[in-house]
Write an enzyme that holds these catalytic residues in place. Sequence first.
Site, PDB file in Angstrom:
ATOM      1  CG  ASN B 396     -41.529  29.263   3.136  1.00  0.00           C
ATOM      2  OD1 ASN B 396     -41.181  28.348   3.883  1.00  0.00           O
ATOM      3  ND2 ASN B 396     -42.550  29.129   2.320  1.00  0.00           N
ATOM      4  CG  ASP B 397     -37.123  28.826   0.316  1.00  0.00           C
ATOM      5  OD1 ASP B 397     -38.073  28.050   0.515  1.00  0.00           O
ATOM      6  OD2 ASP B 397     -36.910  29.382  -0.773  1.00  0.00           O
ATOM      7  CB  VAL B 398     -34.024  31.737   5.601  1.00  0.00           C
ATOM      8  CG1 VAL B 398     -33.532  32.297   4.274  1.00  0.00           C
ATOM      9  CG2 VAL B 398     -35.152  32.574   6.162  1.00  0.00           C
TER      10      VAL B 398
END
Lengths: 93, 470
Positions: B396-398
């Site tokens: 997600n964050d990446v």
Amino acid sequence: MDFISILSIFVMACFVGYYVVWSVTPALHTPLMAVTNAISSVIIVGALIAAAAGGSPTAKWLGLIAVALASVNIFGGFAVTARMLAMYKKKER
Amino acid sequence: MEHIAPPAWVMLAYLISGVFFILALRGLSSPATSQRGNHFGMAGMLIAVVTTLVTHDVASLPEIMGAIAIGGGIGWVTARKIAMTDMPQLVAAFHSLVGMAAVLVAAAAFLNPSAFGIVGEDGLINPVSRVEMGLGIAIGAITFSGSVIAFLKLAGKMSGAPILLPLRHVINLGTLAAILGLIGYFTVDQSPWIFWTVTALAFLIGFLLIIPIGGADMPVVVSMLNSYSGWAAAAMGFTLHNTAMIITGALVGSSGAILSYIMCKAMNRSFISVIAGGFGAEAAVSGGEAKEQRPWKRGSAEDAAYMMQQAESVIIVPGYGMAVAQAQHILREMADVLKKQGVSVKYAIHPVAGRMPGHMNVLLAEASVPYDEVFELEDINSEFAQADVAFIIGANDVVNPAAKTDKTSPIYGMPVFDVDKAKTVFFVKRSMGGVGYAGVDNDVFYMDQTMMLLADAKKMCEDIVKALQH
């Protein structure tokens, strides 16, 4: 060996370590940690000296425990590294 | 009693052992040479142990062999049984053992200094050796207690949430100053109380340093403790004048330091802010805020199968969520089916995709993904613009573009995959509610070309494989 010779070896080894570790492919960073873990247990050399020496029973027992702990790491570290490295396979063509 | 120089062949043997350890790490520059490297490591260790045993009068060989057999057996069995997802906590546990071994060796050297040849002509321990011992026991103790906390957090036996004590920076800096001050004083007064106080304070500081660090920062912590275990070995190498230990200590110390640096860079966090701790606590708060409702599209397994069959190139972005769902094997099957149908499939790995450096690569290798289909961030990021499909699973964050555009975002500045440039994006996620570690919303969910595949990762891949085979 005098202190300066030892320090020289240490400083040179830090540089070697710096360049060698940067050359490790990021895909193998987990095996790198496992194997550095195993080799840092070379501290077993100190543990063996303590365990082998006569003179202080307490020191001997501390040494023996240290030998056992370092052995966990040596056998475990190399074995788990070998297990991981065996999984890395190239594409079949 | 002066330190008696050992015969030249002994010095040479330890030097060879040290060189073999360098070659062990050198082998890891490519998977093709890595197994040979590991064998060099084992040989180096054997040389060091045998050399030590034959050059000392060993009064207790059976006991020593027993200790090696017990420890070695435990290590061997653990290494065979451990699941690859549990690698981070195994490494943390192993670090704690190196730390404890360093503490015990330093304590033994203090109690029986003549065995280590560090007694001066005045019958006292050499002042230089006292500093080395003091540093060795302190670093060893920090490594031990820090690694125990890291292990408990990684194994989920202790909450990953940071524990923030009031005035913790003052307490930590005070304790560190006390340790260094006492080691300095130890050179003029070798009273046992100084040595044991240093030991106790070091155990305490290791504990205090790691408890405020949140779960998301654990990859940095594990790397940092790796580095410490090296410095502890090096300090004992100075005491023993042992080349193998000094070379190894320097290698391991550098290795851990470089890995910490790589991890910090991949999260765009400074090393100081990681050590200061508290990350994850704030994120949990900001993640609780109400979010605006924006339109998004839901896709099905059939949609994904159809689009990927039509595609020329698919890039898979796996994250730790994939490993949690145990979806790596079925994901590889999905890629195999696509490859048979002529689609080019590549995997894109972010440095923080797993819970330790390189973790995701190991998990994919275990699922028989060939390593030459797996690419690092900087090597593949430019290819998203040409890719037909980006398939994001458990990450997600990446892939969050806010890291590039939103200066107020907690992940601003973190290098991310340009998945927004791919023609079609499939985002496998359990539900729309959950957010990544950093607790921020992701614009990729709401893009025109994005289809959300809301399901358990393993179940979704199974359904896609079924749809592909129709």
